[in-house]
Design a protein around this motif. Sequence first.
Motif, PDB file in Angstrom:
ATOM      1  N   GLN A 156     -55.470  22.628 -34.434  1.00  0.00           N
ATOM      2  CA  GLN A 156     -55.127  21.651 -34.083  1.00  0.00           C
ATOM      3  C   GLN A 156     -55.494  20.396 -35.092  1.00  0.00           C
ATOM      4  OE1 GLN A 156     -53.571  21.139 -29.762  1.00  0.00           O
ATOM      5  NE2 GLN A 156     -55.277  22.537 -29.603  1.00  0.00           N
ATOM      6  N   ARG A 202     -50.567  18.761 -36.122  1.00  0.00           N
ATOM      7  CA  ARG A 202     -50.478  20.255 -35.827  1.00  0.00           C
ATOM      8  C   ARG A 202     -51.107  20.040 -34.330  1.00  0.00           C
ATOM      9  NH1 ARG A 202     -52.633  24.484 -39.812  1.00  0.00           N
ATOM     10  NH2 ARG A 202     -50.865  23.688 -40.802  1.00  0.00           N
ATOM     11  N   ASP A 227     -46.584  22.054 -36.325  1.00  0.00           N
ATOM     12  CA  ASP A 227     -46.678  20.916 -37.005  1.00  0.00           C
ATOM     13  C   ASP A 227     -45.300  20.101 -36.698  1.00  0.00           C
ATOM     14  OD1 ASP A 227     -49.061  21.742 -38.007  1.00  0.00           O
ATOM     15  OD2 ASP A 227     -48.016  22.526 -39.921  1.00  0.00           O
ATOM     16  N   VAL A 251     -46.125  26.675 -37.441  1.00  0.00           N
ATOM     17  CA  VAL A 251     -47.070  27.068 -38.455  1.00  0.00           C
ATOM     18  C   VAL A 251     -47.162  28.599 -38.639  1.00  0.00           C
ATOM     19  CG1 VAL A 251     -49.801  27.260 -38.692  1.00  0.00           C
ATOM     20  CG2 VAL A 251     -48.570  25.102 -37.711  1.00  0.00           C
ATOM     21  N   SER A 257     -46.949  24.850 -42.680  1.00  0.00           N
ATOM     22  CA  SER A 257     -45.794  24.815 -41.869  1.00  0.00           C
ATOM     23  C   SER A 257     -44.821  25.953 -42.541  1.00  0.00           C
ATOM     24  CB  SER A 257     -45.296  23.511 -42.167  1.00  0.00           C
ATOM     25  OG  SER A 257     -46.060  22.432 -41.428  1.00  0.00           O
TER      26      SER A 257
END
Length: 273
Positions: free
Chosen positions: A146, A169, A193, A214, A225
């Motif tokens: 993240q 993210r 994302d 993702v 992505s």
Amino acid sequence: MNAHRALQVVCWLILLGSIADAQQAPSKETAPAYKLFRFDEDYRYLRDPATHTDIWDPIKYIPLGFGSTWYLSLGGELRERFEYYSHPNFGLQGQGPNGYLLHRLLLHADLHAGDYFRAFVQIGNHLAPLKDAAAPPYLDRLDLQQAFVDFRLPIGAATDSDPILRLGRQEMAYGSQRLVAIRDAPNVRRNFDGARLSGTLDGVTLDAFVTRPVLQQSGIFDDMSDTRQAFWGVYATAPVRFLSSKLDLYYLGFENTQARYAAGLGEERRQTI
């Protein structure tokens, strides 16, 4: 499979902690439990040294010297899980038994700069020693799990009900996680994302988001992505007081420009209400 024996040894070794939006300050007896989403945890009560009860408390709340709303929190978790399968695929493909370890290490940093800005970064190390044909979502050596920023949009004074715009993210899960889930059972959790706007009004929570899933890969910082897919929607949860329950209302849209069918590749679009 004819026989499926799974031994799960789950060790959540809390290395550090994290913080999130404000709640009432807990006492020593009511210190908050660690949460499924680490960014949802709130450790601002640790501003008072008298509330420290854990060896990691000094790094769960690190003041930055610009006021009580400027602080850094560090955290993490370690999960080690052993699985053993006999007769995979019902033994039809001649595969032998397979026993392997699933290793997951997540570390994060959570920065709050005043009432209106926040940055959260989490990196993950996911390994699957001895697993046959290990690949995502079981193997991802090192990557950003993240990495997002939050902007609190003030309606008036900064409150918990102000909407929050999240960019980057992020992990998402809604309702019973039958449609939108973090996929915690495998080793690598699901992430997206994109942008997400969240808020609460009169007990009703509302999320609107536009994202791309993702595309997880097994190397080092190579997740990106998935440009073939798009995922968007609106999700609301409202209390139903006479049932002491909640009602979920949602619209979810999904598009995959390279879906695989029996006749070949084609476009897939789904609208779920």
